[in-house]
Design a protein around this motif. Sequence first.
Motif, PDB file in Angstrom:
ATOM      1  N   ARG A 133      45.205  39.799   7.671  1.00 50.48           N
ATOM      2  CA  ARG A 133      46.574  40.189   7.361  1.00 50.48           C
ATOM      3  C   ARG A 133      46.790  41.672   7.619  1.00 50.48           C
ATOM      4  O   ARG A 133      47.884  42.099   7.953  1.00 50.48           O
ATOM      5  CB  ARG A 133      46.850  39.879   5.888  1.00 50.48           C
ATOM      6  N   PHE A 161      35.204  24.645   8.897  1.00 52.44           N
ATOM      7  CA  PHE A 161      36.573  25.183   8.947  1.00 52.44           C
ATOM      8  C   PHE A 161      36.795  26.243   7.885  1.00 52.44           C
ATOM      9  O   PHE A 161      37.810  26.251   7.200  1.00 52.44           O
ATOM     10  CB  PHE A 161      37.611  24.072   8.786  1.00 52.44           C
ATOM     11  N   PHE A 214      35.809  30.265  10.814  1.00 56.67           N
ATOM     12  CA  PHE A 214      36.541  29.388  11.723  1.00 56.67           C
ATOM     13  C   PHE A 214      37.899  29.979  12.088  1.00 56.67           C
ATOM     14  O   PHE A 214      38.288  30.011  13.248  1.00 56.67           O
ATOM     15  CB  PHE A 214      36.721  28.025  11.063  1.00 56.67           C
ATOM     16  N   THR A 243      53.338  38.331   3.464  1.00 50.77           N
ATOM     17  CA  THR A 243      52.238  39.247   3.812  1.00 50.77           C
ATOM     18  C   THR A 243      51.205  39.358   2.693  1.00 50.77           C
ATOM     19  O   THR A 243      50.054  39.631   2.969  1.00 50.77           O
ATOM     20  CB  THR A 243      52.763  40.657   4.143  1.00 50.77           C
ATOM     21  N   THR A 271      50.437  36.931   0.330  1.00 48.80           N
ATOM     22  CA  THR A 271      49.729  35.709  -0.058  1.00 48.80           C
ATOM     23  C   THR A 271      49.406  34.903   1.203  1.00 48.80           C
ATOM     24  O   THR A 271      49.894  35.193   2.286  1.00 48.80           O
ATOM     25  CB  THR A 271      50.576  34.816  -0.986  1.00 48.80           C
ATOM     26  N   ASP A 272      48.588  33.868   1.007  1.00 43.16           N
ATOM     27  CA  ASP A 272      48.194  33.023   2.137  1.00 43.16           C
ATOM     28  C   ASP A 272      49.084  31.792   2.244  1.00 43.16           C
ATOM     29  O   ASP A 272      48.670  30.757   2.751  1.00 43.16           O
ATOM     30  CB  ASP A 272      46.736  32.568   1.958  1.00 43.16           C
ATOM     31  N   ARG A 310      49.371  29.898   5.553  1.00 44.87           N
ATOM     32  CA  ARG A 310      48.142  29.637   6.308  1.00 44.87           C
ATOM     33  C   ARG A 310      47.739  28.173   6.264  1.00 44.87           C
ATOM     34  O   ARG A 310      48.060  27.462   5.337  1.00 44.87           O
ATOM     35  CB  ARG A 310      46.998  30.469   5.736  1.00 44.87           C
ATOM     36  N   GLU A 324      44.801  22.603  15.787  1.00 50.87           N
ATOM     37  CA  GLU A 324      44.032  23.790  15.430  1.00 50.87           C
ATOM     38  C   GLU A 324      42.580  23.678  15.867  1.00 50.87           C
ATOM     39  O   GLU A 324      41.992  24.625  16.392  1.00 50.87           O
ATOM     40  CB  GLU A 324      44.099  23.993  13.916  1.00 50.87           C
ATOM     41  N   VAL A 328      40.865  18.949   5.691  1.00 44.93           N
ATOM     42  CA  VAL A 328      41.490  20.233   6.027  1.00 44.93           C
ATOM     43  C   VAL A 328      42.916  20.286   5.476  1.00 44.93           C
ATOM     44  O   VAL A 328      43.345  21.290   4.906  1.00 44.93           O
ATOM     45  CB  VAL A 328      41.507  20.446   7.554  1.00 44.93           C
TER      46      VAL A 328
END
Lengths: 280, 444
Positions: free
Chosen positions: A28, A165, A169, B147, B149-150, B153, B164, B299
């Motif tokens: 980030r 993953f 990854f 920005t 936190t994830d 993602r 992916e 995943v």
Amino acid sequence: MTVVVLRIAALVYALSAAAYVLHFIRPRYQRAATAGQALLTVAFLVHAVSIGFGCSEFGGAEFFNLRGGLGMASWLAAGALLLLLRFQRLPALAAFVVPLVLVGLVPGIVGNIGSHHEAVPEVVRLPALKLHVSTAIAGVAVFAIAFGAALMYLLQEREVKGKRFGVLFTRLPSLQTLDQLTQRLVRVGLAVWSVALVTGMFVAEKAWGKPWDPQLLFAVVVWGLYSALVWMRQQGIHGRRYAVLTLVGFAIIMTSMLGLRAVPELSQHQGDFGRKEAMR
Amino acid sequence: MKRLYLVGLSHKTAPIAVRERFALTGETLKDALTALHRRDGVDEAMVLSTCNRVEVYARAESDGPVRRFFLDIEPEAGGHLYAKLHEDAARHLFRVAASLDSMVVGEQQILGQVKEAYGLASAAETAGSFLSRLCNRAFATAKRVRTETDIGRGATSVSQVAVELVEKIFGDLKGRAIALVGAGKMGALSAKALASLGANRVFVTNRSPERARALAEQVGGSPRPWEELTELLAETDVAIVSTGAPSYVITPELVKKVMKVRRHRSMCFIDLAVPRNVDPACGEQADVYAYDMDDLDRVVHASKSARAEAALRAEAIVEAELMAFAAEREARAALPVLHALRRQAEAIARAEAARTLQRVGGKLDDKGRQSVEAMAKAIVNKLLHLPTVRLKDAAQSGDPALPGLAAQLFGIEPEAAVEADPARPLPAPPPAAVAGATSLPENR
């Protein structure tokens, strides 16, 4: 003076490595990668100044020993990396290679570069020797980056194949990118290394009257290994085996550079000839 | 009293059959917005219309006109509507913009849609200074969430995971081939997603040639006979396998043969069938990557739970931004308090000077009278000098506490202060952390 400037360069390299590693851990932080690249550029320039000082202080003889040679290889590796980063956005590669560059500087920082510069032998003036030393160093530098890329390939392959993953990854580039990068670097490195090998034999003949030296054995083994890799690629072999052999090749280079010096009187290579010539 | 109202419906409250009745775009939306703005008691208005939600944010006297906006379009919509006001409405907007209220939490489009909605409202001149401040705060919140936190993602669907994975193996698929083995629905979806990576050949094979042909047409590929599976796989880089077969269709022996023909170029199998069609032992061979439904699902689950975890932190950011927004409003109250304070003090000075002059004014010449007035003014100015500086500082730094205290201390009429600030829409007390500090009128 040379060592002082070199230490500054090492410090900036360390900051650059830290920035790249930070970006690797936290992608980030885009600015970390930008800062890493800026610092790497600065470090490269400071390092160049240090090399310049070295040349004027020791007349270029300092590259003929291990410390100077490794330092030079680090400088070339940093330059090659900067060049590569211009064409491909690969901050992850920098996170692996910049620490390697830093390791190459360590002997130069702790030791005294010009310890035996008093004895600049006659052979040093041979143009072939200059070519030999510079190509050998450049070859090591390119193989060092290939080493970094191959290491990344193996780490990424473990993630992809092991269905992990995880953190690596997402952060490492694709297998294809890493494989191709390794292969290209190996090709470039092999070409440069070939020149170093031939000029090396020629210079050895002139200096010692015989082309034979344990160092030569290692150099030939490395050359054979990387040639085999290039040939294997023609046969379509790639991936894991290719990456492992790239690592092995670089390990052999490092062993020959460091290991042969550990056993005194074994090899006449790498600066020792200077002292011997003087003693004779 | 004008307040912020939100009335809307979303995927959480209304089925698609209702939502599609409100699918407003372009000119229709603009007209609806202008009509809404013209209704009585509506100061500012903004309409957010996406396929998952239609929401109206308005600064108005009541939520009546906003409700009517919905009921005019679909009289039956009443049961699907939700309404929020003041701070809850602001919180809702912040959460929506940060993609915390989305169907897939963390998806990226919504912020753009909110920006579009605001852009439209300000182009139609239905959004004023309040909505502008509110929206800017919402955008800032969304940016912080993204920005810090994830939340955005990780892949959240099986075909996204497949994409992916393939990306991490091959980079992109330019110049490569995909084969769709079997005619499962998931397979077609994934093949389409993969084709977006740039694969220039898509092959489809199936036991029944007719279905192969039909599916090939659907995914834009070419059909291949089932009998030539080995040859087909030799040309293929990514094989998506989803046949209805009850056993392994792709065996290690087959893969060994295929890999020899393709000179060990990397190959990836994605097995979407249950029961599995690709023997897991295939993945043990060098340069062969094999994944089954469980791997992909794992995943998806992992990134969903990671997003849920990130959402918790995002909620905290929303609350913090909400507080900051409230504080900003409070700080804007500092200037009115200051003006009221000065007005009041000057009035007292004038009155006292007049009283004194009435009693002793006869004994003074003009110069003396002026001196008395000047002295009263000077005392007021000297006394108020520091409070003025402090209040101005508070207005600038956004400190919400001081204006309230000053109003209390000097006994300034609350209404005077509030009315003096036309941009003060939400009289509700801000959230807990600053509640103590908001001693402004409406709290008492």
